[in-house]
Design a protein around this motif. Structure first.
Motif, PDB file in Angstrom:
ATOM      1  N   PHE A  35      11.831   7.186  14.399  1.00 19.71           N
ATOM      2  CA  PHE A  35      11.365   6.406  13.371  1.00 19.71           C
ATOM      3  C   PHE A  35      10.581   7.261  11.913  1.00 19.71           C
ATOM      4  N   SER A  36      11.751   8.148  11.379  1.00 18.06           N
ATOM      5  CA  SER A  36      11.240   8.815  10.134  1.00 18.06           C
ATOM      6  C   SER A  36      11.096   8.057   8.778  1.00 18.06           C
ATOM      7  N   LEU A  37      10.015   8.450   7.445  1.00 19.10           N
ATOM      8  CA  LEU A  37       9.858   7.836   6.897  1.00 19.10           C
ATOM      9  C   LEU A  37      11.198   8.137   5.580  1.00 19.10           C
ATOM     10  N   LEU A  45       0.771  -1.610  -0.087  1.00 19.65           N
ATOM     11  CA  LEU A  45      -0.107  -0.184  -0.011  1.00 19.65           C
ATOM     12  C   LEU A  45       0.493   1.257   0.447  1.00 19.65           C
ATOM     13  N   LEU A  46       1.751   1.288   0.845  1.00 23.05           N
ATOM     14  CA  LEU A  46       3.196   2.502   0.733  1.00 23.05           C
ATOM     15  C   LEU A  46       3.749   2.513  -0.564  1.00 23.05           C
ATOM     16  N   ALA A  47       3.962   1.770  -0.808  1.00 20.64           N
ATOM     17  CA  ALA A  47       4.632   1.724  -2.452  1.00 20.64           C
ATOM     18  C   ALA A  47       3.606   2.649  -3.631  1.00 20.64           C
ATOM     19  N   GLY A  48       2.823   2.306  -3.575  1.00 18.45           N
ATOM     20  CA  GLY A  48       2.272   4.144  -3.862  1.00 18.45           C
ATOM     21  C   GLY A  48       1.446   5.104  -3.965  1.00 18.45           C
ATOM     22  N   ALA A  49       2.105   5.007  -2.064  1.00 17.60           N
ATOM     23  CA  ALA A  49       1.574   6.689  -1.485  1.00 17.60           C
ATOM     24  C   ALA A  49       2.368   7.158  -0.926  1.00 17.60           C
ATOM     25  N   VAL A  50       3.511   6.807  -1.082  1.00 16.35           N
ATOM     26  CA  VAL A  50       4.713   8.090  -0.402  1.00 16.35           C
ATOM     27  C   VAL A  50       6.378   7.869  -1.703  1.00 16.35           C
ATOM     28  N   SER A  51       6.234   8.945  -1.298  1.00 13.75           N
ATOM     29  CA  SER A  51       7.989   8.805  -2.411  1.00 13.75           C
ATOM     30  C   SER A  51       9.380   8.011  -2.264  1.00 13.75           C
ATOM     31  N   GLN A  52       9.282   7.655  -1.121  1.00 12.86           N
ATOM     32  CA  GLN A  52      10.271   6.446  -0.518  1.00 12.86           C
ATOM     33  C   GLN A  52       9.540   5.837   0.226  1.00 12.86           C
ATOM     34  N   PRO A  53       9.549   4.133  -0.497  1.00 11.17           N
ATOM     35  CA  PRO A  53       8.673   3.770   0.302  1.00 11.17           C
ATOM     36  C   PRO A  53       9.584   3.067   1.705  1.00 11.17           C
ATOM     37  N   PRO A  54       9.322   2.049   2.714  1.00 12.47           N
ATOM     38  CA  PRO A  54       9.479   1.707   2.944  1.00 12.47           C
ATOM     39  C   PRO A  54      10.072   0.489   3.315  1.00 12.47           C
ATOM     40  N   ARG A  55      11.744  -0.926   2.800  1.00 17.17           N
ATOM     41  CA  ARG A  55      11.486  -1.762   2.344  1.00 17.17           C
ATOM     42  C   ARG A  55      11.937  -2.631   4.062  1.00 17.17           C
ATOM     43  N   LEU A  56      10.435  -2.866   3.131  1.00 14.87           N
ATOM     44  CA  LEU A  56      10.008  -4.197   5.103  1.00 14.87           C
ATOM     45  C   LEU A  56       9.899  -5.466   4.348  1.00 14.87           C
ATOM     46  N   ALA A  57      10.344  -6.170   5.395  1.00 14.58           N
ATOM     47  CA  ALA A  57      10.366  -7.533   5.744  1.00 14.58           C
ATOM     48  C   ALA A  57       8.889  -8.678   6.804  1.00 14.58           C
ATOM     49  N   ALA A  83      14.993  -3.150   8.207  1.00 19.46           N
ATOM     50  CA  ALA A  83      16.227  -3.222   8.397  1.00 19.46           C
ATOM     51  C   ALA A  83      16.560  -2.858   9.718  1.00 19.46           C
ATOM     52  N   ASP A  84      16.614  -1.809  10.622  1.00 18.61           N
ATOM     53  CA  ASP A  84      16.923  -1.172  11.997  1.00 18.61           C
ATOM     54  C   ASP A  84      16.132  -1.342  13.150  1.00 18.61           C
ATOM     55  N   GLU A  85      14.842  -2.055  12.812  1.00 21.90           N
ATOM     56  CA  GLU A  85      13.528  -2.609  13.666  1.00 21.90           C
ATOM     57  C   GLU A  85      13.363  -1.867  14.712  1.00 21.90           C
ATOM     58  N   ASP A  86      13.170  -0.578  14.174  1.00 19.71           N
ATOM     59  CA  ASP A  86      12.627   0.620  14.682  1.00 19.71           C
ATOM     60  C   ASP A  86      11.076   0.626  13.707  1.00 19.71           C
ATOM     61  N   PRO A 143      -0.871  13.638   2.339  1.00 20.76           N
ATOM     62  CA  PRO A 143      -1.890  13.090   3.126  1.00 20.76           C
ATOM     63  C   PRO A 143      -2.540  11.955   3.970  1.00 20.76           C
ATOM     64  N   VAL A 144      -0.611  11.227   3.497  1.00 20.20           N
ATOM     65  CA  VAL A 144      -0.182  10.077   4.023  1.00 20.20           C
ATOM     66  C   VAL A 144       0.225  10.086   5.447  1.00 20.20           C
ATOM     67  N   VAL A 145       0.080   9.028   6.629  1.00 18.89           N
ATOM     68  CA  VAL A 145       0.668   9.080   7.399  1.00 18.89           C
ATOM     69  C   VAL A 145       0.919   7.637   7.745  1.00 18.89           C
ATOM     70  N   ALA A 146       1.782   6.950   7.482  1.00 20.87           N
ATOM     71  CA  ALA A 146       2.719   5.923   7.433  1.00 20.87           C
ATOM     72  C   ALA A 146       2.366   4.978   9.062  1.00 20.87           C
ATOM     73  N   ALA A 147       2.572   4.329   9.181  1.00 23.12           N
ATOM     74  CA  ALA A 147       2.723   3.652  10.392  1.00 23.12           C
ATOM     75  C   ALA A 147       2.956   2.075   9.546  1.00 23.12           C
ATOM     76  N   ALA A 148       4.440   1.262  10.164  1.00 24.24           N
ATOM     77  CA  ALA A 148       4.479   0.463   9.793  1.00 24.24           C
ATOM     78  C   ALA A 148       5.294   0.011  10.141  1.00 24.24           C
ATOM     79  N   GLY A 149       5.733  -1.390  10.112  1.00 22.75           N
ATOM     80  CA  GLY A 149       7.590  -2.151  10.959  1.00 22.75           C
ATOM     81  C   GLY A 149       7.583  -2.091  11.936  1.00 22.75           C
ATOM     82  N   CYS A 150       6.970  -2.715  12.563  1.00 25.21           N
ATOM     83  CA  CYS A 150       7.006  -2.876  13.719  1.00 25.21           C
ATOM     84  C   CYS A 150       8.113  -3.576  14.428  1.00 25.21           C
ATOM     85  N   SER A 151       8.013  -4.390  13.753  1.00 23.66           N
ATOM     86  CA  SER A 151       9.471  -5.551  14.536  1.00 23.66           C
ATOM     87  C   SER A 151       9.176  -5.913  15.333  1.00 23.66           C
TER      88      SER A 151
END
Length: 338
Positions: A323-325, A199-211, A274-277, A285-293
């Motif tokens: 926690f910055s995007l 979902l974030l891939a099309g919503a923010v300019s630098q989507p976080p890499r998540l596993a 990658a840093d578990e943060d 207009p998008v708030v990202a809440a992800a990567g809870c690790s």
């Protein structure tokens, strides 16, 4: 809508209650049924702890306790049970230093003191363990249900079985594409857990890499049916047994107060950076809440207040720099095998 929230797990539900408490009536879209077991927020319990190797997380956990108190008062039920907690292994020394820096209560127990207070846990001769009295367990499934109930009572519209296909920024608003049609909102909070990457891939300019990894949760029965003192217990470095036989051997050696025959297992998905943060930030207009690790539940009510502040353009109650995007670590691939 003023605010739409994608995902009704811990973060989405906490954000919904925090927003509704401020007079905002968010629309919450959940792709599965409420309380489903396919993500990261279900199950009986999660650990609450102040003990972390980094002072920033210790301070954040200390700030989370009043947020839990506010939630319990509003819900009229106990959702965080204080048991005290033990940390063992080399990492416990680092945790003790972080606790000391933050002024958090802690002490060291000798092996005989551990056996005397917590006979279900085996301490090796000469070993000492770090004790922190504020640790405990969050009642996970009940907490999410309480957040949803409170949010709906204050005007939130929570819709189950409503999958979101995409989040598309559109000027100063965003469009949420669903199977039944688009939703336009001033702000969209993306809190989709393991599905955040897509979902974030099309919503923010630098989507976080998540596993996303699948974790096996195991339960064991106490040998003694009488009430006993059981603290939370963390071994540093973490090295959870991967298969049932190894888990049974660990329980037999380290947790003799438990029957090593495992009960029914449970699975939980971790969404790792990658840093578990965590990922907590806003872009347009998008708030990202992800990567809870795998370690966000203890902060749940506080994270809801943070996300509400981000959605409303208010200063968050916690410094979100780490926690910055836009941080560099999000461009790196997480260790999927962690």
């Amino acid at each position: 809508m003023e605010v739409a929230i994608v995902g009704a797990g811990l973060l989405g539900s906490a954000a919904a209650w925090a927003l509704a408490s401020r007079g905002v009536r968010p629309l919450v879209l959940e792709q599965f049924g409420l309380g489903h077991t396919r993500g990261s927020s279900h199950g009986a319990t999660r650990i609450f702890r102040l003990s972390y190797p980094e002072p920033a997380y210790v301070r954040m956990a200390m700030a989370a306790r009043p947020a839990w108190a506010r939630l319990q008062a509003a819900a009229g039920e106990e959702l965080l049970i204080t048991t005290g907690g033990l940390d063992a292994g080399p990492g416990a020394e680092v945790c003790a230093a972080a606790l000391a820096e933050c002024g958090a209560a802690h002490s060291w127990l000798t092996a005989s003191q551990v056996r005397g207070r917590f006979p279900g846990i085996a301490a090796q001769p000469g070993e000492r363990m770090l004790y922190q009295p504020d640790s405990g367990v969050c009642l996970a499934g009940r907490t999410v249900a309480a957040l949803q109930r409170l949010a709906e009572q204050q005007g939130a519209d929570i819709r189950a079985d409503c999958p979101v296909l995409a989040i598309e920024p559109n000027g100063d608003r965003a469009v949420v594409r669903t199977a039944t049609g688009p939703v336009s909102a001033t702000v969209v909070v993306a809190a989709a857990g393991p599905w955040s990457g897509r979902l974030l891939a099309g919503a923010v300019s630098q989507p976080p890499r998540l596993a996303v990894t699948r974790q096996q949760v195991r339960y064991f029965r106490p040998r003694d049916s009488r009430p006993a003192a059981w603290p939370t217990f963390i071994e540093w470095p973490a090295g959870a047994p991967a298969v049932d036989e190894q888990a049974a051997d660990y329980v037999r050696d380290r947790l003799p107060g438990l029957d090593p025959a495992p009960l029914l297992p449970e699975t939980c998905l971790y969404t790792l950076t990658a840093d578990e943060d965590f990922v907590l930030g806003r872009e347009g207009p998008v708030v990202a809440a992800a990567g809870c690790s795998g370690h966000a539940f203890k902060f749940g009510p506080l994270l809801g207040e943070i996300l509400a502040a981000l959605a409303l353009g208010e200063p968050p109650p916690v410094d979100l720099t780490r926690f910055s995007l836009a941080r560099q670590a999000l461009a790196s691939a997480p260790l999927a095998g962690t």
